[in-house]
Design a protein around this motif. Structure first.
Motif, PDB file in Angstrom:
ATOM      1  N   PHE A 149       0.749  -1.042   0.068  1.00  0.00           N
ATOM      2  CA  PHE A 149       0.065   0.044  -0.012  1.00  0.00           C
ATOM      3  C   PHE A 149       0.947   1.300   0.121  1.00  0.00           C
ATOM      4  O   PHE A 149       1.920   1.463   0.590  1.00  0.00           O
ATOM      5  CB  PHE A 149      -0.736   0.046   1.202  1.00  0.00           C
ATOM      6  CG  PHE A 149      -1.997  -1.071   1.089  1.00  0.00           C
ATOM      7  CD1 PHE A 149      -3.238  -0.727   0.541  1.00  0.00           C
ATOM      8  CD2 PHE A 149      -1.897  -2.293   1.566  1.00  0.00           C
ATOM      9  CE1 PHE A 149      -4.292  -1.865   0.460  1.00  0.00           C
ATOM     10  CE2 PHE A 149      -2.978  -3.291   1.630  1.00  0.00           C
ATOM     11  CZ  PHE A 149      -4.196  -2.891   0.975  1.00  0.00           C
ATOM     12  N   PRO A 168       0.144   5.666   0.051  1.00  0.00           N
ATOM     13  CA  PRO A 168      -0.837   6.827  -0.034  1.00  0.00           C
ATOM     14  C   PRO A 168      -1.047   7.340  -1.507  1.00  0.00           C
ATOM     15  O   PRO A 168       0.042   7.554  -2.153  1.00  0.00           O
ATOM     16  CB  PRO A 168      -0.406   7.920   1.020  1.00  0.00           C
ATOM     17  CG  PRO A 168       0.828   6.805   1.919  1.00  0.00           C
ATOM     18  CD  PRO A 168       1.146   5.932   1.138  1.00  0.00           C
ATOM     19  N   THR A 192      -9.380  -5.811   0.143  1.00  0.00           N
ATOM     20  CA  THR A 192      -8.326  -5.323  -0.964  1.00  0.00           C
ATOM     21  C   THR A 192      -7.707  -6.406  -1.811  1.00  0.00           C
ATOM     22  O   THR A 192      -6.953  -5.919  -2.445  1.00  0.00           O
ATOM     23  CB  THR A 192      -7.542  -4.549  -0.252  1.00  0.00           C
ATOM     24  OG1 THR A 192      -6.794  -5.114   0.862  1.00  0.00           O
ATOM     25  CG2 THR A 192      -8.041  -3.219   0.617  1.00  0.00           C
ATOM     26  N   ALA A 249      -9.042  -2.424   4.482  1.00  0.00           N
ATOM     27  CA  ALA A 249      -8.943  -0.953   4.574  1.00  0.00           C
ATOM     28  C   ALA A 249     -10.331  -0.476   5.070  1.00  0.00           C
ATOM     29  O   ALA A 249     -11.495  -1.232   5.109  1.00  0.00           O
ATOM     30  CB  ALA A 249      -8.958  -0.491   3.069  1.00  0.00           C
ATOM     31  N   VAL A 285      -6.184   5.415  -1.427  1.00  0.00           N
ATOM     32  CA  VAL A 285      -5.364   5.177  -0.006  1.00  0.00           C
ATOM     33  C   VAL A 285      -5.086   6.545   0.508  1.00  0.00           C
ATOM     34  O   VAL A 285      -4.159   7.320  -0.340  1.00  0.00           O
ATOM     35  CB  VAL A 285      -4.095   3.967  -0.299  1.00  0.00           C
ATOM     36  CG1 VAL A 285      -3.601   4.100   0.879  1.00  0.00           C
ATOM     37  CG2 VAL A 285      -4.612   2.932  -0.834  1.00  0.00           C
ATOM     38  N   VAL A 320      -1.312   5.035   5.532  1.00  0.00           N
ATOM     39  CA  VAL A 320      -1.019   3.845   5.671  1.00  0.00           C
ATOM     40  C   VAL A 320      -0.075   3.629   7.053  1.00  0.00           C
ATOM     41  O   VAL A 320       0.663   4.541   7.117  1.00  0.00           O
ATOM     42  CB  VAL A 320      -0.086   3.202   4.511  1.00  0.00           C
ATOM     43  CG1 VAL A 320       0.351   1.787   4.885  1.00  0.00           C
ATOM     44  CG2 VAL A 320      -0.880   3.201   3.191  1.00  0.00           C
ATOM     45  N   ILE A 339      -5.076   0.703   6.955  1.00  0.00           N
ATOM     46  CA  ILE A 339      -5.230   1.296   5.719  1.00  0.00           C
ATOM     47  C   ILE A 339      -6.492   2.062   5.912  1.00  0.00           C
ATOM     48  O   ILE A 339      -7.527   1.739   6.328  1.00  0.00           O
ATOM     49  CB  ILE A 339      -5.519   0.270   4.469  1.00  0.00           C
ATOM     50  CG1 ILE A 339      -4.544  -0.729   4.504  1.00  0.00           C
ATOM     51  CG2 ILE A 339      -5.372   1.246   3.403  1.00  0.00           C
ATOM     52  CD1 ILE A 339      -3.088  -0.153   4.300  1.00  0.00           C
ATOM     53  N   VAL A 360      -8.798   4.797   3.589  1.00  0.00           N
ATOM     54  CA  VAL A 360      -9.113   5.118   2.136  1.00  0.00           C
ATOM     55  C   VAL A 360     -10.375   6.045   2.154  1.00  0.00           C
ATOM     56  O   VAL A 360     -11.059   6.356   2.994  1.00  0.00           O
ATOM     57  CB  VAL A 360      -9.811   3.979   1.284  1.00  0.00           C
ATOM     58  CG1 VAL A 360      -8.269   2.873   1.052  1.00  0.00           C
ATOM     59  CG2 VAL A 360     -10.804   2.885   1.688  1.00  0.00           C
ATOM     60  N   ASN A 391      -4.111  -2.145  -6.456  1.00  0.00           N
ATOM     61  CA  ASN A 391      -3.988  -3.655  -6.133  1.00  0.00           C
ATOM     62  C   ASN A 391      -4.143  -4.809  -6.835  1.00  0.00           C
ATOM     63  O   ASN A 391      -4.291  -5.792  -6.676  1.00  0.00           O
ATOM     64  CB  ASN A 391      -4.725  -3.619  -4.985  1.00  0.00           C
ATOM     65  CG  ASN A 391      -6.291  -3.421  -5.270  1.00  0.00           C
ATOM     66  OD1 ASN A 391      -6.660  -3.012  -6.414  1.00  0.00           O
ATOM     67  ND2 ASN A 391      -7.253  -3.747  -4.435  1.00  0.00           N
TER      68      ASN A 391
END
Lengths: 245, 240
Positions: free
Chosen positions: B62, B64, B84, B90, B122, B125, B131, B133, B183
């Motif tokens: 992950f 940002p 995810t 998340a 995102v 983290v 996470i 989002v 992802n």
């Protein structure tokens, strides 16, 4: 009578014919098949993924979990009871311990990487084949690793220091009437390739200190051969695709 | 004091890349005893004095600012939990989900229900990979219709291509809306045939991602399947 010629005619430091392939299981995140003589190990890696039950989670780093299993038909005729046994549990534990020093799971806290190894056919040296296969599969899965782990058995049959014992050599007194009183030592070894550090060292049988040191020296050359094969298997997976299209 | 690999060589974990202090270890490498080693299976990339490895496989990490696609798996007191496709879920909180006012006793499943897919970004983290989002920026929304396919996240840059060349190529030839999550989840929406072809094309890219000249090969494939060649599939210089 001493054991002069190996039962299958190999040289002392010669390994059985080997074959390795990466990416044999499409569903897994990484996988490998590793054959050495009649011993055949298939490894599949899943993860990093969520780890439950929660008390097994480690907030400092990810957990490596190994599974070892001989398939029911993998022995020499007698059905092997599938599922967990003391032996399978022990081997799964030594596999985890021998792979852990190179696998870097610090960026996956609370997660788990599962390594499953099953053997469709066995003829001694299964834990070594399992570790060598698992190492290829982990690299194929893209798990960060400091180095590769190469594993092979060495040992002593009667007075001979040899590499990669077969089942018949381990049970030499049964199969070779001339060496009915011979002593045998079977030493599975796993090595970090660059540093030559040992991550697995077990011993079953009888051996002197000098014999053990000689056997471990032999293991360096033998694991190098395993390494070359592992390297080839991983690179081949991608070079194969280049030729198509 | 020298480098022992070439650009775009495939290396395995523990393989030596360079000796001496002339080079610096970059992503996915480490230095030990004056030597630089690889830490993953991947392709060598040399940027000046820095040696990097681009992984050929492996989990999504992950970052940002990444746009990802996820599935709503749970509704919490003040937000949603999003699956995810990695080891971590998340958190989409209420104020990051919608710009309209949400009443105190409102049923959150009327906004996002369990099983819905969302395109989110995102925002945060933590070291423990918790996470956060958001869905409040342009281009972020709930997924409506179409289909979701999954590829390895390391192949996402190839699916998008240089300046989006690959994705524009597929969009133009299949008439699909395509949203790629970092992802590895990809949302396709178009005609059933178009979606099917786009999914096939993306699977081929995933398999052959380490090859060079892939865009040309994919153009051949798409032209042979659709029977028409489209010039200038790249959008005008306006998008990000």
């Amino acid at each position: 009578m001493v054991y002069k010629q190996r039962l299958d005619g190999r040289k002392d430091d010669e390994l059985r014919p080997m074959e390795a392939k990466a990416g044999v299981i499409p569903n897994a995140d990484g996988s490998a098949s590793f054959k050495i003589g009649k011993t055949w190990a298939i490894a599949a890696v899943y993860g990093p993924r969520e780890l439950y039950p929660r008390f097994l989670q480690d907030p400092q780093k990810g957990v490596l979990r190994c599974h070892y299993g001989m398939m029911p038909f993998s022995g020499s005729g007698e059905r092997i009871r599938p599922g967990n046994s003391r032996r399978a549990q022990e081997i799964a534990m030594v596999m985890t311990k021998s792979l852990e020093p190179v696998v870097d799971l610090s960026s996956f806290p609370n997660a788990v990487v599962d390594v499953f190894v099953d053997l469709p056919q066995t003829d001694a040296g299964t834990r070594c084949a399992a570790i060598s296969a698992a190492s290829i599969a982990l690299a194929d899965a893209g798990i960060p690793m400091k180095d590769m782990i190469c594993s092979v058995a060495v040992g002593k049959v009667d007075t001979k220091i040899v590499a990669d014992l077969t089942y018949k050599e381990e049970q030499i007194h049964e199969f070779n009437p001339e060496s009915h009183d011979a002593t045998v030592a079977d030493i599975p070894v796993a090595m970090i390739h660059n540093t030559k550090e040992l991550t697995l060292l077990q011993l079953d049988g009888d051996i002197t200190k000098e014999g053990l040191l000689q056997a471990l020296e032999l293991a360096k050359g033998a694991t190098e051969k395993i390494y070359q094969l592992q390297k080839k298997a991983l690179k081949e997976k991608f070079l194969m695709g280049e030729k198509q299209l | 004091m020298s480098i022992v690999v070439n650009e775009r060589d495939i290396v395995i974990p523990g393989e030596a890349l360079a000796e001496g202090l002339d080079f610096l270890p970059g992503d996915n490498t480490y230095r030990e005893n004056e030597k630089i080693y690889s830490k993953v299976l991947g392709l060598v990339s040399i940027a000046g004095r820095v040696l990097k490895i681009t992984p050929l496989s492996g989990p999504y990490i992950f970052k940002p600012g990444d746009k990802i696609i996820g599935e709503v798996i749970d509704i919490l007191m003040s937000g949603w939990r999003i699956k995810t496709g990695t080891a971590y879920t998340a958190m989409l909180s209420m104020q990051d989900a919608s710009s309209r006012f949400i009443r105190k006793d409102e049923d959150l499943s009327r906004i996002l229900a369990v099983g819905d897919y969302v395109v989110v970004k995102v925002t945060k983290v933590t070291s423990q990979n918790l996470i956060d989002v958001t869905m409040k920026e342009p281009g972020l929304h709930k997924v409506n219709g179409g289909r979701i396919i999954k590829i390895n996240s390391q192949k996402v840059p190839r699916v998008i291509g240089k300046k989006g060349s690959m994705i524009s190529l597929i969009k133009a030839h299949t008439n699909c809306d395509i949203t790629v999550g970092q992802n590895g989840l990809i949302w396709l929406r178009g005609t059933p045939e178009g979606e099917q072809l786009a999914a096939e094309a993306i699977k081929i890219i995933e398999q052959k991602s380490h090859q060079e000249g892939l865009t040309e090969k994919m153009e051949q494939f798409l032209v042979s399947r659709t029977g028409k060649k489209i010039e200038n599939y790249m959008p005008e210089e306006s998008s990000e």
